[in-house]
Scaffold this motif. Structure first.
Motif, PDB file in Angstrom:
ATOM      1  N   THR A  57       0.762  -1.057  -0.155  1.00 39.01           N
ATOM      2  CA  THR A  57      -0.340  -0.132  -0.186  1.00 39.01           C
ATOM      3  C   THR A  57       1.164   1.150   0.278  1.00 39.01           C
ATOM      4  O   THR A  57       2.039   1.164   0.270  1.00 39.01           O
ATOM      5  CB  THR A  57      -0.977   0.169   1.630  1.00 39.01           C
ATOM      6  OG1 THR A  57      -0.384   0.461   2.479  1.00 39.01           O
ATOM      7  CG2 THR A  57      -1.241  -0.752   1.372  1.00 39.01           C
ATOM      8  N   HIS A  58       0.316   2.486  -0.218  1.00 39.78           N
ATOM      9  CA  HIS A  58       1.701   3.468  -0.563  1.00 39.78           C
ATOM     10  C   HIS A  58       1.287   3.770   0.851  1.00 39.78           C
ATOM     11  O   HIS A  58       2.533   4.864   0.551  1.00 39.78           O
ATOM     12  CB  HIS A  58       0.297   4.798  -1.086  1.00 39.78           C
ATOM     13  CG  HIS A  58       0.529   3.821  -2.699  1.00 39.78           C
ATOM     14  ND1 HIS A  58       1.406   4.321  -3.662  1.00 39.78           N
ATOM     15  CD2 HIS A  58      -0.345   3.373  -3.679  1.00 39.78           C
ATOM     16  CE1 HIS A  58       0.895   4.343  -4.350  1.00 39.78           C
ATOM     17  NE2 HIS A  58      -0.252   3.220  -4.438  1.00 39.78           N
ATOM     18  N   PRO A  59       0.739   4.140   2.174  1.00 38.11           N
ATOM     19  CA  PRO A  59       0.933   4.788   3.086  1.00 38.11           C
ATOM     20  C   PRO A  59       2.460   3.221   3.560  1.00 38.11           C
ATOM     21  O   PRO A  59       3.134   3.528   5.015  1.00 38.11           O
ATOM     22  CB  PRO A  59      -0.431   4.403   4.223  1.00 38.11           C
ATOM     23  CG  PRO A  59      -1.474   4.317   3.426  1.00 38.11           C
ATOM     24  CD  PRO A  59      -0.701   3.842   2.159  1.00 38.11           C
ATOM     25  N   GLU A  60       2.209   2.005   3.633  1.00 39.29           N
ATOM     26  CA  GLU A  60       3.080   0.724   3.986  1.00 39.29           C
ATOM     27  C   GLU A  60       4.661   1.741   3.674  1.00 39.29           C
ATOM     28  O   GLU A  60       5.591   0.848   4.074  1.00 39.29           O
ATOM     29  CB  GLU A  60       2.932  -0.692   3.387  1.00 39.29           C
ATOM     30  CG  GLU A  60       3.574  -1.243   3.750  1.00 39.29           C
ATOM     31  CD  GLU A  60       2.490  -2.600   3.440  1.00 39.29           C
ATOM     32  OE1 GLU A  60       2.391  -2.862   2.470  1.00 39.29           O
ATOM     33  OE2 GLU A  60       4.068  -3.714   3.619  1.00 39.29           O
ATOM     34  N   ILE A  61       4.667   1.996   2.334  1.00 44.01           N
ATOM     35  CA  ILE A  61       5.759   2.773   1.713  1.00 44.01           C
ATOM     36  C   ILE A  61       6.610   3.962   1.284  1.00 44.01           C
ATOM     37  O   ILE A  61       7.877   3.843   1.120  1.00 44.01           O
ATOM     38  CB  ILE A  61       5.974   2.235  -0.349  1.00 44.01           C
ATOM     39  CG1 ILE A  61       5.503   3.337  -0.782  1.00 44.01           C
ATOM     40  CG2 ILE A  61       5.680   0.821  -0.617  1.00 44.01           C
ATOM     41  CD1 ILE A  61       5.993   3.769  -1.529  1.00 44.01           C
ATOM     42  N   TYR A  62       5.484   4.721   2.372  1.00 48.53           N
ATOM     43  CA  TYR A  62       5.686   5.969   2.248  1.00 48.53           C
ATOM     44  C   TYR A  62       7.420   6.282   3.485  1.00 48.53           C
ATOM     45  O   TYR A  62       7.749   6.825   3.490  1.00 48.53           O
ATOM     46  CB  TYR A  62       4.480   6.600   3.491  1.00 48.53           C
ATOM     47  CG  TYR A  62       4.522   8.353   2.984  1.00 48.53           C
ATOM     48  CD1 TYR A  62       4.727   8.473   1.638  1.00 48.53           C
ATOM     49  CD2 TYR A  62       4.706   8.909   4.601  1.00 48.53           C
ATOM     50  CE1 TYR A  62       5.018  10.049   2.029  1.00 48.53           C
ATOM     51  CE2 TYR A  62       4.810  10.567   4.164  1.00 48.53           C
ATOM     52  CZ  TYR A  62       5.056  10.740   3.175  1.00 48.53           C
ATOM     53  OH  TYR A  62       4.473  12.212   3.332  1.00 48.53           O
ATOM     54  N   ASN A  63       7.299   5.361   4.456  1.00 49.71           N
ATOM     55  CA  ASN A  63       8.130   5.562   5.734  1.00 49.71           C
ATOM     56  C   ASN A  63       9.584   4.270   5.075  1.00 49.71           C
ATOM     57  O   ASN A  63      10.151   4.096   6.194  1.00 49.71           O
ATOM     58  CB  ASN A  63       8.030   5.667   6.739  1.00 49.71           C
ATOM     59  CG  ASN A  63       7.348   7.136   7.088  1.00 49.71           C
ATOM     60  OD1 ASN A  63       8.031   8.446   6.672  1.00 49.71           O
ATOM     61  ND2 ASN A  63       6.040   7.205   7.134  1.00 49.71           N
ATOM     62  N   ASP A  64       9.257   3.662   3.805  1.00 50.07           N
ATOM     63  CA  ASP A  64      10.362   2.319   4.256  1.00 50.07           C
ATOM     64  C   ASP A  64      10.549   2.616   2.531  1.00 50.07           C
ATOM     65  O   ASP A  64      10.305   2.389   1.552  1.00 50.07           O
ATOM     66  CB  ASP A  64       9.111   1.015   4.474  1.00 50.07           C
ATOM     67  CG  ASP A  64       9.963   0.205   3.808  1.00 50.07           C
ATOM     68  OD1 ASP A  64      11.234  -0.105   3.374  1.00 50.07           O
ATOM     69  OD2 ASP A  64       9.055  -0.555   5.205  1.00 50.07           O
ATOM     70  N   HIS A 149      14.001   9.475   2.356  1.00 47.15           N
ATOM     71  CA  HIS A 149      13.559   8.963   1.023  1.00 47.15           C
ATOM     72  C   HIS A 149      14.288   8.542   0.056  1.00 47.15           C
ATOM     73  O   HIS A 149      14.442   7.738  -0.928  1.00 47.15           O
ATOM     74  CB  HIS A 149      12.391   9.015   1.041  1.00 47.15           C
ATOM     75  CG  HIS A 149      11.932   8.581   2.734  1.00 47.15           C
ATOM     76  ND1 HIS A 149      11.892   9.100   3.962  1.00 47.15           N
ATOM     77  CD2 HIS A 149      10.983   6.977   3.198  1.00 47.15           C
ATOM     78  CE1 HIS A 149      11.600   8.484   4.993  1.00 47.15           C
ATOM     79  NE2 HIS A 149      10.957   7.440   4.732  1.00 47.15           N
ATOM     80  N   TYR A 150      14.252   9.426  -0.480  1.00 45.75           N
ATOM     81  CA  TYR A 150      13.978  10.509  -1.687  1.00 45.75           C
ATOM     82  C   TYR A 150      15.497   9.792  -2.365  1.00 45.75           C
ATOM     83  O   TYR A 150      15.708   8.780  -3.538  1.00 45.75           O
ATOM     84  CB  TYR A 150      14.312  11.114  -2.830  1.00 45.75           C
ATOM     85  CG  TYR A 150      14.125  12.305  -4.321  1.00 45.75           C
ATOM     86  CD1 TYR A 150      13.163  12.022  -4.962  1.00 45.75           C
ATOM     87  CD2 TYR A 150      15.164  11.610  -4.326  1.00 45.75           C
ATOM     88  CE1 TYR A 150      13.438  12.415  -6.512  1.00 45.75           C
ATOM     89  CE2 TYR A 150      15.739  12.720  -5.809  1.00 45.75           C
ATOM     90  CZ  TYR A 150      14.809  12.059  -7.198  1.00 45.75           C
ATOM     91  OH  TYR A 150      15.108  12.675  -8.047  1.00 45.75           O
TER      92      TYR A 150
END
Lengths: 385, 233
Positions: A57-64, A149-150
């Motif tokens: 999910t997008h929230p899942e990858i947001y900080n990973d 992140h980026y």
């Protein structure tokens, strides 16, 4: 060294069947250099789609970061497109302008499989100018997503590119001065200001945006180019400008391009939305841009798709590689047969005049059916360029 | 005697000047000229329809002809609103204005862009529609509430980004689940919309051009009032 890349190396290195006679990298580079290719390259911008495809999910990858990189490589390993787009969302580009405690107000998840909603940072031109003059992007840079992140995600993918012996290029996306100048205040305000605000004041704002972007290119030279990055997408703003605006304010993007093409060998421009003919012409004059990811004809042109494809191909002949098709809308809501038909139409209208890359003018939507993405790739594979 | 009552040429001149100010994006002049029209005795309805709205129609023609572009259109829309602000307090219910239909319009949840809506609302108003602007980032439930409250003929779902347009289907579905779908016609608008995709998502039509949309809305209203099935446009 990153664990996620090494895991994928173990699964892929030396085990992939070739696709065609050229490598993915060779195919993309040849198309960009207006040389023949064994088949038409296909490199859709899979941003959000690849996250969903990989089961996240997008929230899942947001900080990973590892999961983000995993999604990109997993999708490529299955579909074998001719480039891997690094995942970029608006927070990657702009979060360093915002103090940490304010960030949740500006970035909101639209849903589990969806894009990130961004709320602008400045309401007035004075506020926008102050953001740059006070160098907020430096003040709030440490700990912001461009740094946390980026950049790590970009470096992981470039590590993958190099360890895979450059069989497939990574596309790094970089925002241009006009894109930043518009995003920070919202496009509708900036566009009005081109008429209602004093020209010198708006140019001062644009100059500040240009300055920050030129400094950013130094970062990209150090961290992207030195780690093997060769293919770069410049995300253009200015999509709702008219000819007067291009003439008066286009200089900032031109100056940005002049520097970017000295750093990276393969630079292309992203211009989504309704493309102004004058903007398309300008892109053929800006030296060093090799390809243009373009989208729809401008409202007043009233062209059919074949007419539009052909007119752009003629304009680009001997100058630029043309990148388009199918539309993002068709990829999401059309049938696989319709996707195939539009890709064929683009190829048939373009190849008599210049090289082509199958790449919709905008990113593939999260909810696009897999069979449509496959139809796009399969159709490109049928055509020698 | 007023300009309306005595001198048609004078009235026509005043209205033409007002229309020209909308095209010329003259925000200061438009308010002054609208007040001059009212002071000369022209009815508010006429000032709007033959002055401000005529200006917006000229802007539309110039846009179609490639003589003006989105930035100019947006500022002309702002000027149109400035003129309306001057005229609105003078409107009385018995002044003869006839609405061609009622419409609610908003940019759907997840999209805060106003570019398309800022053009569409004045163009639709200028064409004679009673438009309720719901704003930006409008939730699906807020569309349902607005349909129940305002009882419109047409619902406009504004989207600026390609990715936002993909969510028009969810808004239509929420309206359907609320049992309101058959009461209204739904049109999507914005630079990235596509009529075929809009119909697949359950809407009736779509347009990326506010002036073209006026014709489509007219047909949707006719179909609704004739009790015709959807997809008739």
């Amino acid at each position: 060294m990153s664990k996620v890349v090494d895991e994928w190396m173990g699964r892929l290195k030396g085990k992939l069947k070739p696709v065609g006679e050229m490598t993915h990298w060779e195919r993309m580079a040849a198309a960009f250099e207006l040389k023949p290719t064994d088949m038409v390259p296909v490199a859709p911008e899979l941003d959000y789609w690849q996250i969903t495809y990989a089961g996240y999910t997008h929230p899942e990858i947001y900080n990973d970061v590892d999961k983000t990189t995993d999604a990109c490589i997993r999708t490529w390993a299955d579909l074998r497109t001719d480039a891997i787009w690094m995942y970029v969302d608006i927070s990657h580009q702009i979060e360093h302008f915002i103090p940490a405690e304010k960030r949740p107000e500006h970035f909101i998840h639209r849903g589990p499989n969806d894009y990130l909603l961004f709320k602008p940072i400045a309401k007035t031109l004075d506020e926008a100018i102050a953001l740059y003059e006070e160098r907020t992007f430096e003040k709030y840079g440490p700990g912001s997503r461009p740094a946390t992140h980026y950049t790590p995600h970009m470096l992981q993918l470039l590590e993958f590119q190099e360890k895979m012996d450059r069989v497939v290029p990574i596309i790094v996306g970089i925002g241009t001065p006009s894109n930043f100048a518009e995003t920070i205040v919202e496009v509708q305000k900036f566009v009005r200001w081109t008429i209602t605000e004093p020209k010198a004041k708006l140019k001062h704002y644009l100059d500040l945006a240009l300055g920050e972007r030129l400094e950013a290119l130094d970062f990209y030279a150090e961290h992207a180019r030195k780690n093997g990055c060769e293919f770069v997408c410049l995300f253009g703003g200015a999509r709702t400008w008219g000819p007067k605006q291009l003439e008066e304010f286009g200089y900032a993007d031109k100056a940005f391009v002049d520097k970017a093409v000295k750093i990276f060998p393969h630079v292309f421009w992203h211009i989504c939305g309704h493309n102004l003919p004058q903007a398309m012409e300008a892109l053929t004059r800006w030296d060093g841009i090799q390809a243009v990811q373009y989208d729809m004809p401008y409202y007043s042109q009233k062209l059919s798709w074949p007419e539009w494809f052909e007119s752009v191909a003629r304009l680009f002949a001997g100058k630029r590689c043309a990148m388009n098709a199918p539309t993002t809308q068709l990829a999401c809501h059309g049938t696989a047969a319709e996707v195939k038909a539009m890709v064929r139409q683009f190829i048939e209208c373009t190849l008599p005049h210049t090289t082509a890359v199958i790449m919709p003018g905008c990113e593939i939507d999260s909810f696009s059916p897999l069979e449509n993405v496959k139809a796009m790739i399969d159709t490109a594979r049928e055509h020698r360029s | 005697m007023t300009a309306q009552g005595r001198d048609p040429a004078e009235a026509a001149g005043l209205l033409a000047r007002l229309a020209d100010l909308v095209v010329a994006m003259d925000v200061e002049g438009v308010r002054r000229e609208a007040e001059a029209c009212l002071a000369a005795g022209l009815s508010p309805t006429r000032v709007i329809s033959e002055g401000l709205s005529a200006g917006m129609r000229s802007v539309g023609e110039k846009f179609k002809a490639g003589e003006v572009y989105m930035p100019e259109v947006l500022v002309s829309c702002d000027v149109y609103y400035k003129g309306l602000e001057a005229v609105r307090p003078h409107i009385v219910p018995s002044d003869g204005s006839v609405s061609r239909g009622k419409m609610i319009l908003g940019t759907i949840h997840g999209d805060i862009h106003t570019v398309g809506k800022d053009v569409a609302v004045p163009v639709f108003q200028a064409a004679g529609y009673d438009v309720v602007d719901l704003g930006v980032d409008v939730s699906d439930d807020a569309f349902v509430d607005a349909i129940q409250r305002h009882r419109p003929d047409v619902v406009g779902l504004g989207t600026y980004m390609t990715s936002t347009f993909m969510h028009a289907g969810a808004t239509v579905e929420t309206i359907r689940r609320a049992g309101l779908r058959e009461r209204v016609r739904i049109i999507c608008g914005g630079p990235a919309v596509d009529p075929a995709a809009a119909r697949r998502m359950g809407a009736d039509d779509a347009s990326d051009d506010a002036w073209e949309a006026v014709g489509k809305i007219g047909r949707l209203v006719e179909c609704l009032r004739a009790g015709a099935g959807r997809r008739a446009s």
